[in-house]
Design an enzyme around this catalytic site. Structure first.
Site, PDB file in Angstrom:
ATOM      1  N   ASN A 115       0.850  -1.184   0.000  1.00 44.43           N
ATOM      2  CA  ASN A 115       0.000   0.000   0.000  1.00 44.43           C
ATOM      3  C   ASN A 115       0.890   1.240   0.000  1.00 44.43           C
ATOM      4  O   ASN A 115       2.120   1.146   0.005  1.00 44.43           O
ATOM      5  CB  ASN A 115      -0.987  -0.011   1.174  1.00 44.43           C
ATOM      6  CG  ASN A 115      -0.297  -0.048   2.530  1.00 44.43           C
ATOM      7  OD1 ASN A 115       0.801   0.494   2.709  1.00 44.43           O
ATOM      8  ND2 ASN A 115      -0.926  -0.685   3.509  1.00 44.43           N
ATOM      9  N   ASP A 139      -6.786  -7.636   1.044  1.00 39.88           N
ATOM     10  CA  ASP A 139      -6.858  -9.085   0.857  1.00 39.88           C
ATOM     11  C   ASP A 139      -7.657  -9.435  -0.393  1.00 39.88           C
ATOM     12  O   ASP A 139      -7.334 -10.385  -1.109  1.00 39.88           O
ATOM     13  CB  ASP A 139      -7.487  -9.745   2.086  1.00 39.88           C
ATOM     14  CG  ASP A 139      -6.625  -9.588   3.324  1.00 39.88           C
ATOM     15  OD1 ASP A 139      -5.389  -9.536   3.182  1.00 39.88           O
ATOM     16  OD2 ASP A 139      -7.172  -9.509   4.434  1.00 39.88           O
TER      17      ASP A 139
END
Length: 488
Positions: A201, A272
């Protein structure tokens, strides 16, 4: 959107993903706080209930299964209650197989969050961060490698993906011709060298590269720095929240993918979902760009979900075809679907409210009541009478609008998070099923006359009476519409 993205999810059902990483048990403890401890200036939580979920690498595997693929999960657990709880949850997932190493000398990683209302008061972690048995982990990994199509390495820095295990797993996957996707935790991205794609991220990318700031140019610079750090890494995909994603494939210009979310309700689990979608797309021969585009669509879907963190192949197909034009559709559910959504809300400590009505010919009085109801909670469920129920209550000329139209109008309002139809005369069964924290009705009722108030008050819930707008009612509207015109 082209046909490539629409066709890919249909092929997910034949794909198998090997997930190696840190498996965790996520536990949520809910209760009320109404006093401070006399022993120290800390709140006292009166525990009311507990829930558990698959966490870490386990949640990636669960996302694979939800998308229609098969997942094989390799990790380590202890010989303890938390480990047995994880095993039981995995056993209940028909498309999820496990090859978990049980280490009696090791504690199962467990994160316990103490939540009151919508506030997390404390998180308590039970874990061993020491190196796990790499020999046993690699033996389990290699035993399943030939039967899978793609590998995901889910690193939470809990001792499973050591440098030795990472090098061996990536080398074995490369030798077997299996793509490798990495969800990293270490700041040293060179340890993931040789993988097909790394998915940090924005924060993880900044910590690993030292490239900070916002904007497409900064993201492209960070992605280029990642590829420079790991010369055998084929691609880097930086997820950037509301700014979308940036993909850098070695030897190609970076591509910026804008976020696709129509509306953001909950970002939990989005990473996820992205990892699982990337894995399944690459397993089915997609290019890194097409895999990233599909994962970007999946992220847009999952953050628009109400209290859930998985998407399905059918939803991806619909969005790729441009068929997901109305976000209100996601707010309308049957009882079973609604219960699953509400369970997700409660897992995140959100306060659930409930109100009900016919809502035929929506007017300012309805809007005011719904706004007051939403102000009393974090997520608002509206129980909506079916056409048959309205007819029994109001007579043969009602409703004016059919239930599908009434539900769609309600779901389009920002104050409303979920609409559930009911066929009975009262919503008592829904109230018993949802157990809302707050029950809301108009002030033309008293607390005692509100249906379900006794149920809600008995378990410690609250009943709120919303102020009414004078002269606002559907009956009055219909009467005025049917009145003969005066004058010419």
């Amino acid at each position: 959107m082209d046909d490539t993205l629409a066709k890919l999810p249909r092929a997910f059902s034949g794909a198998t993903v090997l997930v190696l990483g840190d498996v965790m048990l996520d536990r949520f403890v809910y209760g009320a706080v109404d006093r401070i401890s006399p022993e120290a200036p800390v709140p006292v939580i009166a525990v009311e209930r507990e829930t558990t979920m698959l966490g870490g690498a386990g949640n990636v595997a669960r996302n694979v299964a939800a998308l229609g693929g098969r997942a094989v999960l390799v990790g380590v657990i202890g010989d303890d209650d938390a480990g047995r709880a994880l095993t039981a949850m995995i056993d209940r997932e028909p498309s999820l197989d496990s090859a978990l190493i049980v280490d009696a000398k090791r504690r199962t990683t467990e994160k316990t969050r103490y939540i009151s209302g919508s506030h997390q008061m404390l998180r308590a972690d039970r874990e061993d961060r020491g190196e796990a048995d790499g020999v046993a982990l690699l033996a389990a990994f290699n035993a399943h490698l030939r039967e899978v199509d793609v590998v995901v390495l889910s690193d939470y820095a809990k001792g499973v993906l050591t440098p030795v295990v990472l090098r061996a797993a990536i080398a074995a996957a490369n030798a077997a011709g299996k793509p490798v996707i990495v969800d990293p935790k270490s700041r040293d991205f060179s340890r993931y060298d040789g993988a097909t794609l790394i998915k940090p991220n924005r924060r993880e990318a900044a910590e690993a590269t030292g490239v900070t700031g916002a904007g497409d140019e900064v993201a492209a610079e960070a992605a280029d720095a990642i590829l420079s750090t790991a010369p055998n890494l084929a691609a880097a995909l930086i997820t950037r929240g509301r700014a979308g994603m940036t993909l850098a494939v070695r030897g190609e210009a970076p591509v910026h993918l804008p976020a696709t979310a129509l509306e953001v309700f909950d970002v939990s689990g989005a990473g996820d979902t992205v990892a699982a979608t990337l894995a399944l797309a690459l397993a089915r021969g997609a290019s890194p760009l097409d895999a990233a585009r599909l994962a970007n669509l999946a992220a847009g879907l999952v953050v628009a979900k109400l209290g859930t963190d998985v998407v399905t192949a059918d939803e991806l197909v619909g969005l790729a075809h441009g068929e997901h034009a109305d976000p209100a559709v996601d707010k309308i559910a049957d009882l079973d679907g609604a219960l699953a959504i509400v369970a997700g809300w409660r897992a995140r400590g959100l306060k659930v409210g409930f109100t009900n009505g016919c809502f035929d010919l929506l007017h300012p009085g309805h809007v005011s009541l719904l706004a007051q109801a939403k102000a009393a909670c974090d997520r608002l469920i509206v129980g909506l009478n079916t056409d048959a129920s309205v007819q029994r209550l109001k007579g043969p000329t009602r409703p004016v609008q059919k239930e599908t139209g009434r539900a769609t109008v309600l779901a389009s309002l920002s104050a409303v998070d979920l609409v559930v139809l009911f066929d009975e005369q009262t919503p008592l069964n829904l109230i018993r099923a949802f157990r809302p924290d707050v029950l809301v009705k108009g002030a033309d009722y008293t607390v005692e006359t509100v249906v379900g108030s006794d149920v809600v008050l008995a378990y410690g819930g609250k009943v709120v009476l919303a102020q009414l707008k004078a002269g606002q009612s559907t009956t009055n509207l219909i009467g005025r519409m049917n009145a003969p015109a005066v004058g010419g």
